[in-house]
Write an enzyme that holds these catalytic residues in place. Structure first.
Site, PDB file in Angstrom:
ATOM      1  N   LYS A   1       2.844   5.450  -7.856  1.00 36.66           N
ATOM      2  CA  LYS A   1       4.004   5.329  -7.586  1.00 36.66           C
ATOM      3  C   LYS A   1       4.903   6.642  -7.640  1.00 36.66           C
ATOM      4  CE  LYS A   1       4.856   0.944  -6.818  1.00 36.66           C
ATOM      5  NZ  LYS A   1       5.348   0.546  -5.767  1.00 36.66           N
TER       6      LYS A   1
ATOM      7  N   GLU B   1       2.574   4.410   1.828  1.00 33.94           N
ATOM      8  CA  GLU B   1       3.520   3.307   1.794  1.00 33.94           C
ATOM      9  C   GLU B   1       4.915   3.797   1.535  1.00 33.94           C
ATOM     10  OE1 GLU B   1       2.231   0.179  -0.847  1.00 33.94           O
ATOM     11  OE2 GLU B   1       4.193  -0.758  -0.545  1.00 33.94           O
TER      12      GLU B   1
ATOM     13  N   ASP C   1       6.531  -1.318   4.045  1.00 37.76           N
ATOM     14  CA  ASP C   1       6.718  -2.503   3.034  1.00 37.76           C
ATOM     15  C   ASP C   1       8.343  -2.695   3.075  1.00 37.76           C
ATOM     16  OD1 ASP C   1       6.734  -2.527  -0.577  1.00 37.76           O
ATOM     17  OD2 ASP C   1       7.124  -4.206   0.832  1.00 37.76           O
TER      18      ASP C   1
END
Ligand code: MUC
Ligand code: MG
Length: 368
Positions: A164, A219, A244
């Site tokens: 992340k 992402e 996403d």
């Protein structure tokens, strides 16, 4: 099979460690559990997991939306007419995908139970018996993330990892992801999720560094609305660019497909508004040659079973799934049904989602 009752419960579940994303740190994880019953007594369960500040959703708002705005219109409707139910919910109120997704999920569970088939049977049947699992590294500290990845590798449950990033200094973000990549070497694949955190010039620099360093997937590098920017990045880099937050509705999927603005989609049942809509987004991706990744909002047993079952019906789900919730959550309000083998999740074959509510745990974790 007419709907008789629709109940909702907000639960706050414990996690094994604080989970850091670009937009939030999760110390306890909130879900809205939906329980429906039909007039003939069949029960169905849905789970709406909410990550703070990821989108427009909040547990209390979702509960109120279901209890006060949507449920009263649905009582008496036949859950076998699923498409009609979903269309009708869109007439009752626009958007509110999470609330609608939780209700639809519970109806799918009840319908499949009544037919004594796993839920995937209602969506074309299972293509994948197992789905490779990805673990999300959310410590935000290199040493801790490497230690955690080594532990997951040792357990032989995960060899796909996602770091992340997207918050703070982009150079630190890139260094952290590449350090983890280097530490794991050929034993694992490493991806990043920027959670919309970069602007286009930062992303152009950052993706160049990450691609050169062997990161497998990038992402949502840009804000979800920036389709043109995602198109330029998708066309510029060989490393797959995944949407996403940018792909919520089937219409978003069409726009991104037309613009060649992503190589892959992260699909999630509540984000799209239920299992039918998730299948619709997946079909658009398949027609457009866009690969799929099974996303999560960190669900427990109910949601993980539902998500894995719809994912199992997608031919182009070639990036695995991040259904790591049952391992990040240290307790649940449903009895365990999810199995694992060879670094993959075993798709449940029980009727419906195959989950049983633990009413004592529900009472214990229910938010008053
Ligand atoms: C997201 O952005 O994919 C999935 C796992 C996680 O930690 O965040 C979620 C949402
Ligand atoms: Mg994401």
């Amino acid at each position: 099979m007419k709907l008789a009752t629709i109940e909702t419960f907000i639960v706050d579940l414990p996690v094994s460690r604080p989970h850091k994303l670009a937009m939030a740190t999760i110390d306890r994880h909130s879900q809205v559990i939906v329980r429906i019953r039909t007039e003939c007594g069949v029960e169905g369960l849905g789970e709406i997991a909410i990550i703070p500040h990821y989108g427009e959703e909040a547990p209390g708002a979702i509960k109120a939306m279901i209890d006060e705005c949507i449920a009263p219109y649905l009582i008496g409707r036949d859950i076998r007419q699923l498409e009609s139910l979903v269309q009708f919910m869109d007439q009752v109120i626009k958007n509110n995908a999470y609330a609608k997704g939780g209700i639809e999920m519970a109806c799918v569970d009840a319908l499949a139970r009544s037919l004594n088939v796993p839920a995937y049977q209602l969506f074309g049947g299972k293509l994948h018996d197992t789905i490779p699992l990805l673990w999300v590294l959310g410590n935000g500290v290199i040493e801790k993330d490497i230690e955690e990845a080594e532990a997951r590798l040792a357990e032989e449950r995960y060899r796909l990892f996602l770091v992340k990033i997207g918050k703070g200094d982009p150079r630190e973000n890139v260094e952290r992801a590449l350090a983890i990549r280097d530490a794991l070497g050929e034993r694992a694949k490493v991806r990043v999720d920027v959670n919309q955190g970069w602007d286009e010039s930062t992303a152009t620099w950052g993706i160049g560094e990450l691609e050169a360093g062997g990161i497998e997937v990038i992402e949502q590098p840009l804000p979800g609305h920036n389709i043109e920017g995602m198109r330029r990045l998708t066309e510029r880099f060989a490393v797959p660019i995944m949407a996403d937050e940018g792909v919520m509705t089937p219409q978003d999927a069409m726009r991104i497909a037309h613009a060649n603005a992503a190589d892959a989609f992260s699909v999630k049942v509540t984000k799209h508004g239920g299992m039918l809509r998730t299948k619709q987004v997946a079909n658009i991706a398949q027609a457009a040659g866009i690969r799929l990744f099974g996303g999560t909002m960190i669900e427990g047993q109910i949601g993980t079973s539902a998500y894995s079952q719809i994912f199992s019906t997608m031919p182009n789900l070639t990036f695995g799934a991040q259904l790591f919730g049952p391992h990040l959550l240290t307790d649940d309000i449903a009895l365990p049904v999810i199995g694992f083998k060879d670094h993959a999740l075993v798709v449940p074959d029980l009727p419906g989602f195959g989950v049983t509510l633990d009413t004592d745990k529900l009472k214990f974790y229910q938010r008053r």
